[in-house]
Structures are given as structure tokens and as C-alpha cells.
Design a protein around this motif. Structure first.
Motif, PDB file in Angstrom:
ATOM      1  N   ILE A 201     -15.974  -3.960  -7.895  1.00 54.14           N
ATOM      2  CA  ILE A 201     -14.897  -3.512  -6.998  1.00 54.14           C
ATOM      3  C   ILE A 201     -15.296  -3.430  -5.516  1.00 54.14           C
ATOM      4  CG2 ILE A 201     -15.361  -1.038  -7.360  1.00 54.14           C
ATOM      5  CD1 ILE A 201     -11.869  -2.671  -7.065  1.00 54.14           C
TER       6      ILE A 201
ATOM      7  N   GLY B 139     -10.439  -9.695   5.021  1.00 50.68           N
ATOM      8  CA  GLY B 139      -9.755  -8.583   5.669  1.00 50.68           C
ATOM      9  C   GLY B 139      -9.195  -8.901   7.030  1.00 50.68           C
TER      10      GLY B 139
ATOM     11  N   VAL C  45      -5.885  -6.887   7.357  1.00 51.63           N
ATOM     12  CA  VAL C  45      -5.937  -5.458   7.094  1.00 51.63           C
ATOM     13  C   VAL C  45      -6.647  -4.722   8.236  1.00 51.63           C
ATOM     14  CG1 VAL C  45      -8.134  -5.067   5.887  1.00 51.63           C
ATOM     15  CG2 VAL C  45      -6.051  -3.970   5.063  1.00 51.63           C
TER      16      VAL C  45
ATOM     17  N   GLY D 252     -12.077   0.604  -9.500  1.00 50.48           N
ATOM     18  CA  GLY D 252     -12.796  -0.486 -10.171  1.00 50.48           C
ATOM     19  C   GLY D 252     -12.437  -0.577 -11.643  1.00 50.48           C
TER      20      GLY D 252
ATOM     21  N   TRP E 123     -25.092   2.688   1.808  1.00 48.67           N
ATOM     22  CA  TRP E 123     -23.940   2.996   0.982  1.00 48.67           C
ATOM     23  C   TRP E 123     -24.098   2.361  -0.397  1.00 48.67           C
ATOM     24  CZ3 TRP E 123     -20.158   0.872  -1.940  1.00 48.67           C
ATOM     25  CH2 TRP E 123     -19.133   1.756  -2.350  1.00 48.67           C
TER      26      TRP E 123
ATOM     27  N   PHE F 270     -18.440  -1.200   3.683  1.00 43.41           N
ATOM     28  CA  PHE F 270     -18.840  -1.094   2.277  1.00 43.41           C
ATOM     29  C   PHE F 270     -19.972  -2.049   1.893  1.00 43.41           C
ATOM     30  CE2 PHE F 270     -16.071   1.592  -0.494  1.00 43.41           C
ATOM     31  CZ  PHE F 270     -15.493   2.299   0.545  1.00 43.41           C
TER      32      PHE F 270
ATOM     33  N   GLU G 253     -14.806   9.967  -2.365  1.00 40.44           N
ATOM     34  CA  GLU G 253     -14.579   8.557  -2.053  1.00 40.44           C
ATOM     35  C   GLU G 253     -15.165   7.670  -3.140  1.00 40.44           C
ATOM     36  OE1 GLU G 253     -15.750   6.792   1.953  1.00 40.44           O
ATOM     37  OE2 GLU G 253     -16.880   5.544   0.544  1.00 40.44           O
TER      38      GLU G 253
ATOM     39  N   ILE H 126      -2.724   1.628   7.266  1.00 38.15           N
ATOM     40  CA  ILE H 126      -3.417   1.635   5.983  1.00 38.15           C
ATOM     41  C   ILE H 126      -4.510   2.709   5.899  1.00 38.15           C
ATOM     42  CG2 ILE H 126      -4.931   0.270   4.473  1.00 38.15           C
ATOM     43  CD1 ILE H 126      -3.022  -2.111   5.061  1.00 38.15           C
ATOM     44  N   PRO H 127      -5.413   2.794   6.891  1.00 39.93           N
ATOM     45  CA  PRO H 127      -6.374   3.904   6.819  1.00 39.93           C
ATOM     46  C   PRO H 127      -5.651   5.256   6.814  1.00 39.93           C
ATOM     47  CG  PRO H 127      -6.669   2.598   8.836  1.00 39.93           C
ATOM     48  CD  PRO H 127      -5.702   1.873   7.991  1.00 39.93           C
TER      49      PRO H 127
ATOM     50  N   TYR I 250       0.836  -1.207   0.000  1.00 40.18           N
ATOM     51  CA  TYR I 250       0.000   0.000   0.000  1.00 40.18           C
ATOM     52  C   TYR I 250       0.866   1.251   0.000  1.00 40.18           C
ATOM     53  CZ  TYR I 250      -4.754  -1.818   0.467  1.00 40.18           C
ATOM     54  OH  TYR I 250      -5.968  -2.399   0.229  1.00 40.18           O
TER      55      TYR I 250
ATOM     56  N   SER J 288     -15.602  -7.155  -4.406  1.00 43.51           N
ATOM     57  CA  SER J 288     -14.322  -7.878  -4.357  1.00 43.51           C
ATOM     58  C   SER J 288     -13.399  -7.261  -3.308  1.00 43.51           C
ATOM     59  CB  SER J 288     -13.655  -7.856  -5.733  1.00 43.51           C
ATOM     60  OG  SER J 288     -13.269  -6.539  -6.081  1.00 43.51           O
ATOM     61  N   ASN J 289     -13.371  -5.949  -3.246  1.00 46.59           N
ATOM     62  CA  ASN J 289     -12.456  -5.266  -2.330  1.00 46.59           C
ATOM     63  C   ASN J 289     -13.155  -4.730  -1.087  1.00 46.59           C
ATOM     64  OD1 ASN J 289     -10.939  -5.725  -4.603  1.00 46.59           O
ATOM     65  ND2 ASN J 289      -9.815  -3.780  -4.459  1.00 46.59           N
ATOM     66  N   ARG J 290     -14.263  -5.336  -0.770  1.00 46.03           N
ATOM     67  CA  ARG J 290     -15.057  -4.883   0.367  1.00 46.03           C
ATOM     68  C   ARG J 290     -14.242  -4.633   1.636  1.00 46.03           C
ATOM     69  NH1 ARG J 290     -19.482  -8.750   3.435  1.00 46.03           N
ATOM     70  NH2 ARG J 290     -19.373  -7.629   5.412  1.00 46.03           N
ATOM     71  N   TYR J 291     -13.381  -5.586   1.976  1.00 47.95           N
ATOM     72  CA  TYR J 291     -12.698  -5.481   3.262  1.00 47.95           C
ATOM     73  C   TYR J 291     -11.561  -4.466   3.248  1.00 47.95           C
ATOM     74  CZ  TYR J 291     -15.521  -9.483   4.375  1.00 47.95           C
ATOM     75  OH  TYR J 291     -16.592 -10.309   4.586  1.00 47.95           O
ATOM     76  N   THR J 292     -10.789  -4.472   2.165  1.00 51.67           N
ATOM     77  CA  THR J 292      -9.690  -3.504   2.121  1.00 51.67           C
ATOM     78  C   THR J 292     -10.232  -2.082   1.997  1.00 51.67           C
ATOM     79  OG1 THR J 292      -9.453  -4.051  -0.236  1.00 51.67           O
ATOM     80  CG2 THR J 292      -7.893  -5.034   1.270  1.00 51.67           C
ATOM     81  N   LEU J 293     -11.289  -1.911   1.221  1.00 44.67           N
ATOM     82  CA  LEU J 293     -11.883  -0.574   1.110  1.00 44.67           C
ATOM     83  C   LEU J 293     -12.467  -0.118   2.450  1.00 44.67           C
ATOM     84  CD1 LEU J 293     -13.615  -0.753  -2.403  1.00 44.67           C
ATOM     85  CD2 LEU J 293     -11.644   0.653  -1.760  1.00 44.67           C
TER      86      LEU J 293
ATOM     87  N   ASN K  66      -8.822  -9.779   0.634  1.00 46.50           N
ATOM     88  CA  ASN K  66     -10.280  -9.724   0.658  1.00 46.50           C
ATOM     89  C   ASN K  66     -10.903 -11.109   0.734  1.00 46.50           C
ATOM     90  OD1 ASN K  66     -11.436  -6.885   0.432  1.00 46.50           O
ATOM     91  ND2 ASN K  66      -9.739  -6.830  -1.024  1.00 46.50           N
TER      92      ASN K  66
ATOM     93  N   SER L  36     -11.472  -0.915   5.281  1.00 48.55           N
ATOM     94  CA  SER L  36     -10.369  -0.551   6.156  1.00 48.55           C
ATOM     95  C   SER L  36      -9.776   0.801   5.754  1.00 48.55           C
ATOM     96  CB  SER L  36      -9.296  -1.637   6.088  1.00 48.55           C
ATOM     97  OG  SER L  36      -8.178  -1.272   6.848  1.00 48.55           O
ATOM     98  N   MET L  37      -9.618   1.006   4.459  1.00 52.62           N
ATOM     99  CA  MET L  37      -9.054   2.267   3.984  1.00 52.62           C
ATOM    100  C   MET L  37      -9.918   3.456   4.373  1.00 52.62           C
ATOM    101  SD  MET L  37      -7.862   1.321   0.116  1.00 52.62           S
ATOM    102  CE  MET L  37      -7.647   3.032  -0.407  1.00 52.62           C
ATOM    103  N   PHE L  38     -11.209   3.311   4.134  1.00 53.76           N
ATOM    104  CA  PHE L  38     -12.095   4.458   4.332  1.00 53.76           C
ATOM    105  C   PHE L  38     -12.876   4.405   5.643  1.00 53.76           C
ATOM    106  CE2 PHE L  38     -11.457   4.253  -0.303  1.00 53.76           C
ATOM    107  CZ  PHE L  38     -10.970   5.540  -0.510  1.00 53.76           C
ATOM    108  N   GLN L  39     -12.596   3.373   6.395  1.00 55.09           N
ATOM    109  CA  GLN L  39     -13.129   3.281   7.761  1.00 55.09           C
ATOM    110  C   GLN L  39     -14.657   3.300   7.845  1.00 55.09           C
ATOM    111  OE1 GLN L  39     -10.874   3.396  10.954  1.00 55.09           O
ATOM    112  NE2 GLN L  39      -9.986   2.189   9.294  1.00 55.09           N
ATOM    113  N   HIS L  40     -15.305   2.659   6.919  1.00 55.49           N
ATOM    114  CA  HIS L  40     -16.730   2.386   7.092  1.00 55.49           C
ATOM    115  C   HIS L  40     -17.096   1.140   6.301  1.00 55.49           C
ATOM    116  CE1 HIS L  40     -18.236   3.630   3.105  1.00 55.49           C
ATOM    117  NE2 HIS L  40     -17.229   4.508   3.132  1.00 55.49           N
TER     118      HIS L  40
ATOM    119  N   THR M 271      -4.454   6.466   3.530  1.00 56.17           N
ATOM    120  CA  THR M 271      -5.489   6.808   2.554  1.00 56.17           C
ATOM    121  C   THR M 271      -5.809   8.297   2.557  1.00 56.17           C
ATOM    122  OG1 THR M 271      -6.416   4.649   3.055  1.00 56.17           O
ATOM    123  CG2 THR M 271      -7.774   6.133   1.744  1.00 56.17           C
TER     124      THR M 271
END
Lengths: 244, 244, 244, 244
Positions: free
Chosen positions: B201, A149, A152, A197, B222, B217, A189, A158-159, A99, B204-209, A145, B211-215, A162
DNA sequence: GATGAATGAGACTTCATTCAT
DNA sequence: TATGAATGAAGTCTCATTCAT
């Protein structure tokens, strides 16, 4: 563009000076050193980390092998534990390091003064190139993923990493809106998720897509075309337009 | 929309009565065994397969556990080997069975004529909903790609399944271009990839996203917002516009 | 009563000034090194030894960790090997040093003439207090016995240390028998073993007893009561009595 | 007196009938079975447990080796994990099994009707014999205490098993007090601790005591004398007497 | 067809010990 | 004397797989 593949630390100078120095006589009295002449903690740690990034990207977490990493990094297995405590921590370190690479690259963008359309295009292209050039980052993230997670979630960095990205994007958007070239009400966002994506899918789904459409999705020509489309999609979306 | 998760075999009756049906003589000479022996081969095999699909979707290949499968399918481990030889073969069987489910589901799609803008919107929303509602399909595809398409390459049927979808898309595009509401020179395949990427996206990237954006997905609110954005992105791209 | 725990070397001055003391000339020619190099061999060795004593007392031989010792002694692991060759030797050195502490402590005993009942009581109480106050000694002895006396068998000094104690006990017994308050035919050695057993058990078996009886066997109140019982048991045994 | 050493399960009948049966002809068509003909879960589990008791008694927890246990029990290492999950649990099981042996033995005592002096003597002698005959139980307990009761604290059965013992002792005391042969105000728990201490010390401290007093503390003659003394000490203590 | 018991290779991890400076 | 880096053997544990009934 330079690749994101883990590579040896640039500042390493393996046996640059010590073996076989000028004084040819003393060379015999001095004990012969084996190849990795000057071992150094930071260098060794970094080498392990880079190998681990590749290993976990290729085989996933459970598929990744400590033995293979130690062999590829040319260190004893114990060193891995010395520097990273356990497999989990090593994996997390590899994930964070990955990252960091993309986030650091994003920081090189000139967000402030440029033409906002140009700035956005640059961000999209940077993201596209980073993900397409080498799939290790994409694979690592897919893996994480699939593990829901698990790791992560334990990362604080990582957060944190971002933040600047989002800030950059907001700056670009605001500047574009002020210049009246971008439409209002764009969620930064969500825009980033769209960019991701669009840049991610042909890498993450390379094999299934290749099979579905019966051609290789990693071909340079196809990628070049795709790159144009992705930029087009993003810029069309943000553009301040009137329907014809 | 119904989910793609493997479900118990109740509503399926493949060869339920097949073993030794006609031979009336042997039926009496053979001693009648009480439960647990002789449960019915096909049913047991199917149960194992369905559990395996879920297991591999959830944990991937190396993360998948034979023990867990045998426990969940309520059979002895040896039965798995009896029916599927080894873990590799079981994985392939599970993957093929999964694709069959997906393919069957896709036949229900109806992307008919209507207003082209509306038709495109319907296709995007259908894709979005399909992928978002149940991550089973997405995880499966991710897995297969992480395994570098090991299985998908051997399948002749998978390319087939893409045809109708691509045809639908082409029909919609042509009709929109004729009506002058869509711009020219849109590559259908590339458009499909974009739609897929935009809809894929956040699953597939639910968990990393997250974590990145802290809410989260996967929150319905949302997702609802995201769905609007995705439709917006796609329709903005195909729209026939003038820059302001 | 003071504890038997190894303590920092501050209050000890063995060979503090010994290395190169008289030679006044060399003091100036020798370059003055700043820390950390050249800390002083004897001091470092002693520090390692004291930490090792505590480590082995706490964790036993196989449970003891070289790493922990090096960390606690604030020296590099290699130093331990430099001074003590290997773990076995370090353990032996620690054991011997521990016995020395104990032996020194026992010299403070003064089981003089007095009233024999009183003298016996004093001996029992001293033993009780010594063992109960700090479990260091008890744990060390337990360890050595679990190792089947590996080290103690090689020691010539340990049998010696027992002599005075046994002599004291014999003196007390004889004096009590002459005064007709102690019964005849008491074996001094066996009596000592009994006293030791009565004073040792709640320390050696502190944890298993606490678990069995569900209360803490190291509580001061409980120990006070136990102390009375132990004295009572011993004095009842030696007393010259008639059954009622 | 029977020994407390782990021994094979009495009811095992290794290949009692099957190998080489009467029908000599079929013996060749039938495949040759290897020695432990009829494996049985409970028997295997028990065999592992008994070997583990000996192993942990001899080497302690950290010194104990799973490999050695599996070799001695003639099972694959994995079986140990199959039956006992991990080393900790195996150790705890061994500890509990050991406690069960002595507690079961105590239950064979006839506490109710006998002469109370006799009953108490029997309990003391049983304890003495159990601990002296084979030191494995003593060593196991010493080990556990050196580990500061890490495992025993997790056992629910051990405190539970102590109940009947305490009850027996109270019954004996009450009956002796009613018959006016025991003095009042004897704390049952404390009495048990005394008995244990008196019976434990020459086993637990066998090596250090042997070294101190320069003779072997496991010699039968010495033990016989010691046994008399211990009974004497205990009975003197509880006896209802007048000083002469 | 089905079961329960057992196996063996190989995974992660620890730890005493040594090498080179 | 002292240090930091590295090693290798061996330990615990997991997991796919097979054997015998």
C-alpha cells in the motif's frame, strides 16, 4: 450499503411537471421542449463530474476521453470546458469528489461514545465495503499514483479532508486505551495505512491475484470471508494482550 | 538487495553470433557494411524491449510514448514497428519480459525451516523490502490490474510462480501451529493477501498518501518504522493469544 | 493634450431623456422595474460600443474577443448580438465611432496665418504629439490597413475630413514660398505623407524598433529628442537653401 | 530589382532527373513516384517557412491558419509541428526570416569607398524599394506591433541583425562629415527611424491614405514620385547647408 | 536491418453564436 | 430588455503508424 458509483443527482426531477401539463389545448401552441427539459448549471456540472469519475476510473487520465464524457453526460463538449476549464482540472475535480465521498461516509461513524472495539470495527468495515463494492475509487487512486501524484499534489482540499479521519481514529484509540482494551503506542497514521492496505489490495490487485490463485477475487463469498479476516487482523493488532 | 529495473544488455549474450554462422561462402560475397547499418537484430530488439519496459512501467499503456521509447533506445521509430508490429504487441512483450525478471528474482527466495515466528518475520520483511526498494514491480502490477488483467489472463506461467510461495507459507504456519505459537484456522492464501496488502500500500499509494498526510512516504526513516509495524501486525494476527 | 481613448459614457448625454418623454400619463401606469432588467437600451449599446473600440484597437479584429467585450461592458454576450448582430458588424460600428472621435478632435486644430516656418512647425508638432500621446488612433489605423481598408472604403466622410488639413498645409506652403523661405515645387500631399510617416513610425513600430535597438521607444526623453529631429527633417526639406 | 516575396528555394530541382529515365523497360517494374519526388527536410522546412511568411503577413497571427499553410506548402499539418513545434515558433521564424531578407539585402550596399551622398541615397532607395515592392514585410511588422511585440521580444537574432545596419549608417555619416558634405550631430539611429518612417508609411497606411486622398497609393507612377521625394527629404536633412 | 520523411486520425480546446425563458 | 445555458464548427496540436529509399 449504498454504492459509491457515480449516480445522477438524487434531487433531479427530469421533466417532472412541465411537459404535457393539464391544459391539453395550450399544449399545441406551446413549443415542444426536447427531453432534458429544465437545464440547470449545478445539475449539469454535477452530471459531468460523475461521468468523469467513471471515465477516469476506467481509462485513467491519458486514456480518458472528453468526448466520451460529453456523450455520456449528454452535454456539448464545450460545457465541460465551461465548467471545468480543462482536462486536468476536470480530472482533479473528479479525484477530489471521490475522496469527498469516502471522507463524508467516514464522518457518519459514531466515534465518540460507542465501545471502542466496535467503533474501530465499524471504521474497518466501512472502509472495506466502500472500496470493495465498487472499484472506481480504487482505480482512480491507482491511476493517480501511476501518474506520480501529478494532480493530487495540486489539491488543497485532499490533505484538508484527511484531518477528521485521523482525528476520529485518534479518538477511538485514546478511548480504547483508556478502557485498557487497546495497547499503547499505536501510531494512528500507520494504523490507517494498514487498514487501507488490507482493504485495498484485493481490489487493486484483483486481476493479478485472481490469476495467481486461480479464483475470482470479486466473488461475494470470498469477499465476506476476507472482510472477517481484515477485521480480525486489525483488532488483533490493537488488542491489549498477553502472549499465551 | 538488487533492483528489478531493466538493465542494459551487456551481461546477456542470447544469440549474439547466430545470424548466418556456418555459411562460409556467402560471408565473402556479401559486401561488408560499416556501422550504423546492421547493428545486430537481436541486440536492437532487446534494447527496445528494455526501454519499453521502463516506459510502460513509468507511464502506463496510454501514457507510454513510442517516440520516447525510440529516442531512449536510440533507434528509428520504424524499427519498433519492424520488431513489434504495434504498440499493443510491444506492451505485451514488455509485460512478459518484466514478469520473467520478477520470476527469476523470486527463485532466490529461501524461506527455510528455522523458528516459525522467525521464518514468518523473514518472509514479511523480504516481501516488504522487495516491494519498497524498487517500485518498478509494483507499478507494473498496478498497470496490469488497471488494464483488467488483459495480459496476465493469457499467461500459464504466472499461476505457477505462486505455488512455491504459498507452500512456504503453509509450511511455516503448520510448524508454528504444531509448536502452539500460532493460532489455528489461518487461511494461507488470505494471510498472503494481507501481507501483500500491508507491504504494497505505501508503495502503490505513495503519492496519494503523501498528499493526504503531508509527508514523504518513501523516506527511509518512515519506511523503517512502517516495516516494524507491518511485522507487528502480521505476528499479532497469527499469534496464539488470550484477550487480557 | 487629451487622450483619444474611449471613455465611460458619464459625460455624454445623447438621448438621455428621449424614451417616452412627453407622455406624462404613462409614467404612472407603467410599473417601476428595479435593476438589473431595463437598464436603458441606448446606454447599454453605447457601453458595448466603447468597450469594443478599445478591444479591437488593442487586439485587432481576429484577436478581439466577444467574451472579453461582454465582460468588460458588464453585459451578457447575447446583448452584443442583440444590438450588433455579429462580430463583423460590431467591428464596423466600433471603427466608425472611433473615426468620429478623431474627426471631432481634429476640428480643434488652428493652423492660422503666423510666420510660415512657425506654422509648419506647429502642424508637425501637433501631429507628432497627437499620435505619440495615445497609440489608440495609430493602432486603429494599422488595423484597418491590415484589413485592407475593408471599412474605410465604404466611408464617404473620411475623405472629407482630410480636406481642411490639406488646405491648411497648402496655405502655409504658399505663404512660405511668397516670403521666399520655402522652396518651390513642394507637393502638399506628399509633404503630408512625409510628416505622417515621420510622426507615425515610432508609434506604429514601437515594439519592433525597441527590439531592434534595445531600448524603449516610448520613453519621454527619447520622444522629446525625436520630436526635435522630426521638426528638423521637415523644415530642412522645405527650406530654400544653397548647397555649401 | 528583385522582389522580397517568399519564393521556392532556388536550388530546388523538383524531379529533375529521376522520373521516366532512359531505360524504358524497367519503368514499368519500378513503382510510380508521386510528384514531389525527392523530399528533403531542409527544402520542406524552407517551403513551409516561406508560405508562413505570406500567410501571417496576409492574415496576422491570430488570423493565420496552420491548415492554410500546410495546404499551400503541400505538406501534412504535422510536418509544420515537426519542424516548428508550434504556431508561435513558426510565426517567430517567419518574422526572423523576413528581417533577415532586408538585413541581407542591406549588406550588399557598398558603404566604404563610394561618394557618401551616393551611399546614403542607395540605402534609402534600397529601403524604399524593399518595402514598396511587396508589402508582406510591412504587414508582418505591423502585425507584430499590434501584438505589442509579443514574439519579437523573444528573438535574440533580430537585435543582432540590426548591428551591421547601424554600423553601415555610421560609416556613411562619418565619411560624409569628413568630406564636409554632411552636417555634424546626426544621430544614426534616429536617422534610420526617419528613413524607415518615410519609406514605410505609404505601404503601411496604403488603404487609409488612398481613401483620404482618393487615389491609389500603390500606383507605380505615384511611387516613383514619392521615391524622389523621400530621397530629397533625407538628403536635405543631412546636407551641410547655409540658409539662403 | 535501418533511416528519414511524411501521413491521417483523433485528441484537447476555443469561440462566435443561438436557444429558451 | 436581459440572462444563463448550451451548441457546433473549427482551430491547434499529438501520436501511432507507414512509405520510400
Amino acid at each position: 450499503m449504498t454504492t459509491a458509483t457515480p449516480k445522477p443527482a438524487e434531487d433531479r426531477q427530469e421533466d417532472s411537471s412541465s411537459p404535457e401539463p393539464s391544459d391539453t389545448v395550450s399544449a399545441e401552441t406551446r413549443p415542444r421542449r426536447r427531453s432534458p427539459a429544465k437545464r440547470n448549471a449545478a445539475v449539469t456540472r454535477q452530471r459531468i463530474l460523475e461521468v468523469a469519475m467513471a471515465e477516469f476510473a476506467e481509462h485513467g487520465f491519458s486514456g480518458g476521453r472528453i468526448d466520451r464524457i460529453s456523450a455520456a453526460a449528454d452535454v456539448n463538449v464545450s460545457m465541460i470546458y465551461h465548467y471545468f476549464s480543462n482536462k486536468d482540472d476536470l480530472y482533479l475535480a473528479a479525484l477530489e469528489a471521490s475522496y469527498k465521498i469516502i471522507r463524508d461516509r467516514e464522518k457518519t461513524l459514531d466515534v465518540a461514545d460507542a465501545n471502542p472495539r466496535q467503533a474501530l470495527k465499524a471504521l474497518v468495515e466501512l472502509t472495506f465495503d466502500f472500496l470493495s463494492t465498487d472499484s472506481y475509487f480504487v482505480r482512480l487512486i491507482m491511476n493517480e499514483n501511476l501518474m506520480m501524484g501529478r494532480m493530487v499534489q495540486q489539491s488543497a482540499t485532499i490533505p484538508h479532508m484527511t484531518r477528521p479521519l485521523l482525528d476520529s481514529l485518534r479518538t477511538i484509540l485514546k478511548s480504547g486505551q483508556k478502557a485498557n482494551v487497546f495497547r499503547k503506542n499505536i501510531d494512528a497514521e500507520n494504523l490507517y495505512v494498514s487498514i487501507l492496505g488490507l482493504c485495498f489490495i484485493h481490489v487493486s490487485n484483483r486481476y493479478t491475484l485472481s490469476s495467481m490463485f486461480q479464483h475470482d477475487f470479486s466473488e461475494p463469498e470470498w469477499l465476506a470471508k476476507r472482510r472477517l479476516v481484515v477485521v480480525d487482523v486489525v483488532t488483533s493488532y490493537v488488542a491489549n494482550v498477553k502472549a499465551k
